[in-house]
Design a protein around this motif. Structure first.
Motif, PDB file in Angstrom:
ATOM      1  N   UNK A 145       0.842  -1.196   0.000  1.00  0.00           N
ATOM      2  CA  UNK A 145       0.000   0.000   0.000  1.00  0.00           C
ATOM      3  C   UNK A 145       0.882   1.253   0.000  1.00  0.00           C
ATOM      4  N   UNK A 146       1.377   1.576  -1.180  1.00  0.00           N
ATOM      5  CA  UNK A 146       2.251   2.735  -1.330  1.00  0.00           C
ATOM      6  C   UNK A 146       1.460   3.852  -1.986  1.00  0.00           C
ATOM      7  N   UNK A 147       1.210   4.909  -1.256  1.00  0.00           N
ATOM      8  CA  UNK A 147       0.402   6.001  -1.790  1.00  0.00           C
ATOM      9  C   UNK A 147       1.249   7.133  -2.347  1.00  0.00           C
ATOM     10  N   UNK A 148       2.329   7.392  -1.669  1.00  0.00           N
ATOM     11  CA  UNK A 148       3.184   8.490  -2.118  1.00  0.00           C
ATOM     12  C   UNK A 148       4.582   8.277  -1.563  1.00  0.00           C
ATOM     13  N   UNK A 149       5.557   8.214  -2.427  1.00  0.00           N
ATOM     14  CA  UNK A 149       6.940   8.010  -1.997  1.00  0.00           C
ATOM     15  C   UNK A 149       7.662   9.345  -2.016  1.00  0.00           C
ATOM     16  N   UNK A 150       8.197   9.717  -0.881  1.00  0.00           N
ATOM     17  CA  UNK A 150       8.987  10.944  -0.812  1.00  0.00           C
ATOM     18  C   UNK A 150      10.447  10.688  -1.187  1.00  0.00           C
ATOM     19  N   UNK A 151      10.947   9.543  -0.747  1.00  0.00           N
ATOM     20  CA  UNK A 151      12.340   9.200  -1.029  1.00  0.00           C
ATOM     21  C   UNK A 151      12.556   7.705  -0.858  1.00  0.00           C
ATOM     22  N   UNK A 152      13.534   7.193  -1.562  1.00  0.00           N
ATOM     23  CA  UNK A 152      14.005   5.822  -1.360  1.00  0.00           C
ATOM     24  C   UNK A 152      15.514   5.868  -1.288  1.00  0.00           C
ATOM     25  N   UNK A 153      16.074   5.011  -0.455  1.00  0.00           N
ATOM     26  CA  UNK A 153      17.507   5.061  -0.315  1.00  0.00           C
ATOM     27  C   UNK A 153      18.069   3.848   0.392  1.00  0.00           C
ATOM     28  N   UNK A 154      19.320   3.989   0.774  1.00  0.00           N
ATOM     29  CA  UNK A 154      20.053   2.896   1.405  1.00  0.00           C
ATOM     30  C   UNK A 154      20.771   3.390   2.659  1.00  0.00           C
ATOM     31  N   UNK A 155      20.714   2.572   3.686  1.00  0.00           N
ATOM     32  CA  UNK A 155      21.474   2.764   4.905  1.00  0.00           C
ATOM     33  C   UNK A 155      22.313   1.506   5.117  1.00  0.00           C
ATOM     34  N   UNK A 156      23.266   1.596   6.013  1.00  0.00           N
ATOM     35  CA  UNK A 156      24.045   0.413   6.345  1.00  0.00           C
ATOM     36  C   UNK A 156      24.400   0.419   7.828  1.00  0.00           C
ATOM     37  N   UNK A 157      24.652  -0.783   8.335  1.00  0.00           N
ATOM     38  CA  UNK A 157      25.033  -0.931   9.735  1.00  0.00           C
ATOM     39  C   UNK A 157      26.124  -1.981   9.844  1.00  0.00           C
ATOM     40  N   UNK A 158      27.278  -1.532  10.295  1.00  0.00           N
ATOM     41  CA  UNK A 158      28.406  -2.435  10.525  1.00  0.00           C
ATOM     42  C   UNK A 158      28.344  -2.940  11.965  1.00  0.00           C
ATOM     43  N   UNK A 159      28.972  -4.066  12.255  1.00  0.00           N
ATOM     44  CA  UNK A 159      28.952  -4.610  13.626  1.00  0.00           C
ATOM     45  C   UNK A 159      29.470  -3.597  14.628  1.00  0.00           C
ATOM     46  N   UNK A 160      28.708  -3.398  15.685  1.00  0.00           N
ATOM     47  CA  UNK A 160      29.117  -2.485  16.732  1.00  0.00           C
ATOM     48  C   UNK A 160      28.936  -1.017  16.419  1.00  0.00           C
ATOM     49  N   UNK A 161      28.341  -0.707  15.282  1.00  0.00           N
ATOM     50  CA  UNK A 161      28.152   0.686  14.888  1.00  0.00           C
ATOM     51  C   UNK A 161      26.671   0.980  14.676  1.00  0.00           C
ATOM     52  N   UNK A 162      26.355   2.274  14.659  1.00  0.00           N
ATOM     53  CA  UNK A 162      24.988   2.676  14.418  1.00  0.00           C
ATOM     54  C   UNK A 162      24.674   2.621  12.917  1.00  0.00           C
ATOM     55  N   UNK A 163      23.403   2.508  12.625  1.00  0.00           N
ATOM     56  CA  UNK A 163      22.966   2.546  11.232  1.00  0.00           C
ATOM     57  C   UNK A 163      23.224   3.947  10.673  1.00  0.00           C
ATOM     58  N   UNK A 164      23.740   3.998   9.451  1.00  0.00           N
ATOM     59  CA  UNK A 164      24.081   5.278   8.847  1.00  0.00           C
ATOM     60  C   UNK A 164      23.579   5.354   7.415  1.00  0.00           C
ATOM     61  N   UNK A 165      23.307   6.575   6.989  1.00  0.00           N
ATOM     62  CA  UNK A 165      22.871   6.801   5.621  1.00  0.00           C
ATOM     63  C   UNK A 165      24.019   6.531   4.658  1.00  0.00           C
ATOM     64  N   UNK A 166      23.686   5.853   3.565  1.00  0.00           N
ATOM     65  CA  UNK A 166      24.638   5.680   2.464  1.00  0.00           C
ATOM     66  C   UNK A 166      24.265   6.630   1.323  1.00  0.00           C
ATOM     67  N   UNK A 167      23.035   6.533   0.883  1.00  0.00           N
ATOM     68  CA  UNK A 167      22.563   7.399  -0.201  1.00  0.00           C
ATOM     69  C   UNK A 167      21.043   7.369  -0.224  1.00  0.00           C
TER      70      UNK A 167
END
Length: 115
Positions: free
Chosen positions: A27-49
């Motif tokens: 149920x996707x009505x409106x997409x503002x953005x799509x992207x990628x994040x990543x999380x390495x062991x022991x680190x916080x999730x971070x934006x990639x693009x």
């Protein structure tokens, strides 16, 4: 309900390339953005693009010049082309969709850069 399914992760040698894909459904009505994040062991999730529907693209400094994000709006799909991969790029990569202020996440795909 929105479902995001990622594919394309794996093991690659330093200097190699991978292409991640993420398809959104539900149920996707409106997409503002799509992207990628990543999380390495022991680190916080971070934006990639991330790429907005309006055409704005944001890259993390670590991704600039090596990664390229693209979207196929007709298919609700986002891609991440990763070149010149480094061991420090090793992480679980998560697809993200922002729709009307709601954030949706995929299950993640492992990317391992190692010789």
């Amino acid at each position: 309900q929105v479902h995001l399914v990622e594919s394309g992760g794996g093991l690659v040698q330093p200097g190699g390339s991978l292409r991640l894909s993420c398809a959104a459904s539900g149920s996707i009505f409106s997409i503002n953005a799509m992207g990628w994040y990543r999380q390495a062991p022991g680190k916080e999730r971070e934006l990639v693009a991330t790429k907005t529907t309006g055409g704005m693209t944001i890259y993390a400094d670590s991704a600039k010049g090596r990664f390229t994000i693209s979207r196929d709006s007709a298919k609700n799909t986002v891609y991440l082309q990763m070149n010149s991969l480094k061991p420090e790029d090793t992480a679980v990569y998560y697809c993200n969709l922002n729709s009307m202020g709601h954030m949706y996440w995929g299950q993640g795909t492992q990317v391992t850069v190692s010789s």
